[in-house]
Design an enzyme around this catalytic site. Structure first.
Site, PDB file in Angstrom:
ATOM      1  N   LYS A 137      17.224  21.908 -12.065  1.00 41.82           N
ATOM      2  CA  LYS A 137      15.959  20.273 -12.394  1.00 41.82           C
ATOM      3  C   LYS A 137      16.927  19.246 -12.771  1.00 41.82           C
ATOM      4  O   LYS A 137      17.398  19.015 -13.921  1.00 41.82           O
ATOM      5  CB  LYS A 137      14.743  20.278 -12.962  1.00 41.82           C
ATOM      6  CG  LYS A 137      13.787  21.519 -12.654  1.00 41.82           C
ATOM      7  CD  LYS A 137      13.091  20.675 -11.045  1.00 41.82           C
ATOM      8  CE  LYS A 137      12.167  18.917 -11.028  1.00 41.82           C
ATOM      9  NZ  LYS A 137      11.515  19.978 -12.208  1.00 41.82           N
ATOM     10  N   HIS A 187       0.408  -1.261  -0.035  1.00 42.44           N
ATOM     11  CA  HIS A 187       0.325   0.588   0.204  1.00 42.44           C
ATOM     12  C   HIS A 187       0.873   1.234   0.062  1.00 42.44           C
ATOM     13  O   HIS A 187       0.274   2.016   0.305  1.00 42.44           O
ATOM     14  CB  HIS A 187      -0.865   0.084   1.343  1.00 42.44           C
ATOM     15  CG  HIS A 187      -1.969  -1.334   1.482  1.00 42.44           C
ATOM     16  ND1 HIS A 187      -2.585  -1.859   0.440  1.00 42.44           N
ATOM     17  CD2 HIS A 187      -1.108  -2.705   2.189  1.00 42.44           C
ATOM     18  CE1 HIS A 187      -3.259  -2.651   1.200  1.00 42.44           C
ATOM     19  NE2 HIS A 187      -2.240  -3.001   2.017  1.00 42.44           N
ATOM     20  N   GLU A 196       9.455   8.402 -16.291  1.00 41.93           N
ATOM     21  CA  GLU A 196       7.895   8.837 -17.114  1.00 41.93           C
ATOM     22  C   GLU A 196       7.482   8.246 -17.958  1.00 41.93           C
ATOM     23  O   GLU A 196       6.219   7.393 -18.546  1.00 41.93           O
ATOM     24  CB  GLU A 196       7.765  10.242 -17.397  1.00 41.93           C
ATOM     25  CG  GLU A 196       8.404  10.793 -15.821  1.00 41.93           C
ATOM     26  CD  GLU A 196       8.255  12.206 -15.252  1.00 41.93           C
ATOM     27  OE1 GLU A 196       8.009  12.594 -14.838  1.00 41.93           O
ATOM     28  OE2 GLU A 196       9.266  13.173 -15.867  1.00 41.93           O
ATOM     29  N   SER A 234      15.817  20.733 -17.066  1.00 50.21           N
ATOM     30  CA  SER A 234      14.299  21.862 -17.613  1.00 50.21           C
ATOM     31  C   SER A 234      14.387  22.583 -17.790  1.00 50.21           C
ATOM     32  O   SER A 234      15.987  23.349 -17.688  1.00 50.21           O
ATOM     33  CB  SER A 234      13.540  22.347 -15.889  1.00 50.21           C
ATOM     34  OG  SER A 234      12.376  23.235 -16.065  1.00 50.21           O
TER      35      SER A 234
END
Ligand code: ARG
Length: 446
Positions: A266, A139, A273, A260
């Site tokens: 970043k 979980h 992704e 970024s």
């Protein structure tokens, strides 16, 4: 033409079509339908057409509807009258089905090879991880410490099933439809068994109607690839989570991370992704194509031309995703200290404390209750659990060793579990399995 032509995307079937066409011509020769000299002329023209296509000097004509008609047109130009005999006893229906099977066979073998490379990388990272541990989650809540090797190999076993599924699909697809004609075979004495053997296929079709309309192998390939995509997506999601400042379990190598356009600080996990995102597209290819197949009457229907784009897209995308995720996982740096710290809290050894009591004769339910009460008391009264354990009549000082970092994990001994001995054995078996699969794969790659 714009609506019905498939040339723009089925060009990539050219080598498969040439291979199948040469086998077809040899078959016509063996059957005595063509003279040996005609066979030679046709094979020569087919090889030359294949060379032109490979060298990208082949000139397509406006009338070329698909790669199969384009190749036949060129053979007729090169071989003259005998060129008109190429399509004897054959239809585009059995021709297309054969070429697509050959293409799928070759490309699923390549995908299996990439999976095996990824497994070897996971295996290397697992070996390097030694006895490093991290929290295991259920979980997404910290549950029990597990070895990092155990965690990495969990993904490795999912990939092992993917490899196995590809082999099963390869076995089933390795049947030649050539000789089925448009749908009913031919009045000519074709030799489909010999043609199948020349194509290194296990057998010929049993039923000509089925041969030209069966695209189960495409649906299976799409499923196999969709599930690989889902496995990569799950790995990707963990990389996204674990590389956050909040988790801090891993740092991406610069070469596998992106910056970024606006925020100079970043370092983004775009590769992970995209692996996650592509899974949606791969599932879409599967569902879309199953929907195309649903309700098609026997035998060939032009709807079946819609088999190609989802299959090609799935193969292209999963190939890129496997290479990218292998590169990423091969180069991440694990912050082992952070991982272990996150797993060192006393709450993660709660069940080990209960099992400590079980080993001393306490029924598990009672032991569970005892530990739950201690945890609750520790939280409510703000007392360190170590103090409560030491003072508890059923535990005492000896049980405190369980709270030492890594000590509970080292006591795990059950087969397939996360104890160091079990993981060492698991690793041996994993290595063996990967080697067996690599050997199986070599029989599919010529
Ligand atoms: N490009 C077509 C396909 O991929 C070729 C088959 C056309 N056959 C036909 N009978 N119209 O399915």
């Amino acid at each position: 033409m714009a609506f019905s032509a498939s040339l723009s995307f089925d060009k990539r079937l050219a080598p498969s079509d040439i291979e199948a066409s040469i086998a077809h011509v040899h078959g016509l020769g063996k059957a005595g339908i063509l003279q040996l000299e005609e066979v030679d002329q046709l094979v020569e023209a087919l090889s030359r057409t294949g060379d032109e296509l490979a060298a990208a000097v082949f000139e397509f004509q406006p009338g070329d509807e698909d790669i199969h008609t384009a190749i036949e047109r060129r053979v007729r130009e090169l071989a003259g009258d005998v060129g008109a005999k190429l399509h004897t006893g054959r239809s585009r229906n059995d021709q297309v089905a054969t070429a697509l099977r050959l293409y799928t066979r070759e490309n699923l073998s390549l995908v299996a090879g990439l999976l095996i490379e990824f497994q070897r990388t996971l295996q290397r990272r697992a070996t390097e991880a030694g006895h490093t541990y991290l929290p295991g989650y259920t979980h997404l809540q910290r549950a029990q410490p597990v070895l990092l090797a155990h965690h990495l190999l969990a993904h490795g076993w999912a990939l092992a099933r993917d490899v196995d599924r590809l082999f099963a699909t390869l076995e089933r697809l390795n049947v030649s439809p050539l000789g089925a004609g448009a749908l009913a075979g031919s009045s000519l004495p074709l030799v489909p068994d010999e043609v199948a053997a020349e194509l290194a296929m296990t057998s010929r079709f049993e039923n000509s109607l089925d041969a030209v309309s069966d695209r189960d192998f495409v649906a299976e390939a799409l499923f196999d690839i969709a599930l690989i995509g889902i496995h990569l997506s799950r790995i990707g999601e963990e990389v996204v989570l674990f590389s956050t400042a909040e988790f801090g379990f891993m740092r991406l190598d610069d070469a596998w991370a992106t910056g970024s356009s606006m925020l100079p600080q970043k370092k983004n996990p775009d590769v992970a992704e995209l692996a996650r995102g592509k899974a949606g597209r791969l599932v879409g290819n599967l569902v879309g194509f199953l929907t195309t197949l649903k309700g098609l009457p026997l035998a060939y229907n032009r709807d079946l031309q819609e088999d190609k784009e989802p299959l090609f897209d799935a193969i292209d995308q999963v190939t890129l995703a496997l290479v990218a995720m292998e590169g990423l996982m091969g180069t991440v740096t694990f912050d082992t200290e952070r991982m272990q710290q996150a797993a060192d809290g006393p709450s993660l050894v709660a069940v080990d404390l209960a099992e400590w009591l079980v080993a001393r004769g306490v029924p598990f339910r009672d032991a569970h209750g005892t530990v739950a009460a201690l945890v609750r008391e520790s939280v409510e009264r703000h007392v360190p659990i170590a103090e409560l354990i030491e003072a508890h009549p059923a535990f005492g000082e000896e049980a405190l060793t369980l709270l030492e970092p890594g000590s509970a994990l080292r006591r795990h001994r059950s087969a397939g579990g996360t104890g160091p001995d079990a993981v060492a054995l698991q690793m041996q078996r994993f290595v063996g399995r990967v080697e067996i699969d690599a050997a199986r794969l070599s029989s599919w790659t010529r």
